[in-house]
Enzyme design. Structure first.
Site: not given
Length: 337
Positions: A21, A103, A142, A237
């Protein structure tokens, strides 16, 4: 599809990981998370291959061996450049090299990498093959389930087939589309609907591919339910905002470790020496404590903990003793309750 997966890139497959992150999973965050869990795989923030290869930013690769197992996430689209960056990461000692194809930020798109690469599976496959050939560490990817107008049921299997044929043995799939136009990066983490069942079907279609599911996983209970179907779970998160709730029992519940679960107070005290070392080299306390604000989330005294660290740690002269002060406030609140 599965017969196209090469076996040259196999390795020990982690079951639980904390997502990379931006602005969050730096070395201080990883040090804190490693206090809570010994087994969970941790990731760096995304580091761009151009910054490493052309920008002289090799210092961004520095990490403490105590963070292991820890993986390096790279951003980029040029196969030769990514191969050089992967070799740099391998030489630094990372246990895995991960390519970011998920992203959605404008800055990442302008560099022709991140989620936009879902539209270029041949380029990703070429890059992955080059990264695998350049160094001995496993290379993973990813990704999202698709972007923009793509039909995930078509785009995702086609993408995975290409990268699996190139030698990628493990992927982390964020179970949401990314909308590259019209949604902010923050909105892309919440607005597109989750499609866990698609990822489950993908696992059936690619039984030889190690698949971790990512997106919206907010508890160990949820992680364990996903593990009934897929190989791994990546939590983002929730692991950052409620680190103790997610990570403190992970070793026991997910990995079967018999090591006693650390307490919140023990975890806080374990970070004091880390903070002192960082300050001694010219760092600031808030570089460390900003990642610890959620330690007492939902607990009595949690507001005092967060307030004391938030207000005090940014002071130029703040010392690691502030962590002790915050712990004292939590204890005082508990006694008064």
């Amino acid at each position: 599809m599965a017969d196209k997966i090469k076996k040259s890139n196999n390795f020990n497959m982690p079951v639980l990981s904390v997502a990379p992150m931006m602005d969050w999973t730096d070395r201080h965050c990883r040090a804190f998370h490693r206090v809570l869990t010994r087994c969970t795989l941790l990731y760096t923030e995304m580091i761009t291959a151009p910054a490493l290869v052309r920008g002289g930013a090799g210092h961004l690769l520095a990490f403490d061996p105590a963070e292991h197992p820890v993986a390096l996430q790279l951003g980029g689209s040029d196969p030769a450049e990514l191969a050089r960056a992967a070799r740099m990461g391998s030489d630094e000692g990372y246990s895995e090299i991960n390519l970011n194809c998920g992203c959605p930020s404008d800055r990442v798109q302008s560099g022709t990498f991140g989620a936009v690469l879902m539209r270029a599976p041949d380029r990703v496959a070429e890059a992955a093959a080059a990264m695998i050939a350049a160094q001995p560490r496993p290379v993973t990817v990813k990704c999202r389930i698709g972007v923009d107008e793509q039909v995930p049921e078509i785009a995702l299997p086609a993408f995975l087939e290409k990268i699996a044929a190139a030698g990628v043995a493990r992927v982390q799939i964020h179970a949401r589309k990314a909308w590259l136009a019209g949604l902010s990066p923050k909105e892309n983490r919440d607005v597109p609907p989750l499609d866990y069942t698609l990822v489950y079907r993908i696992k059936t279609a690619f039984p030889g591919l190690h698949i971790s599911i990512n997106g919206g996983v907010d508890s160990l209970d949820a992680a364990q339910r996903h593990l009934d179907t897929v190989d791994g779970v990546m939590i983002g998160r929730a692991a950052y905002q409620r680190p103790y709730d997610i990570l403190a029992e992970a070793d026991a519940r997910i990995f079967g470790s018999a090591t006693p679960v650390i307490t919140r107070e023990q975890a806080a005290r374990a970070m004091i020496d880390h903070a002192r070392r960082h300050i001694a080299t010219g760092g600031r306390l808030h570089h460390v404590t900003r990642h610890m604000l959620g330690l007492y989330a939902g607990q009595p005294g949690g507001r005092h903990w967060r307030r004391i660290l938030s207000e005090g740690a940014s002071h130029p002269d703040a010392s690691a003793d502030l962590i002790e002060t915050a712990l004292g406030a939590v204890s005082d609140h508990a006694r008064a309750a």
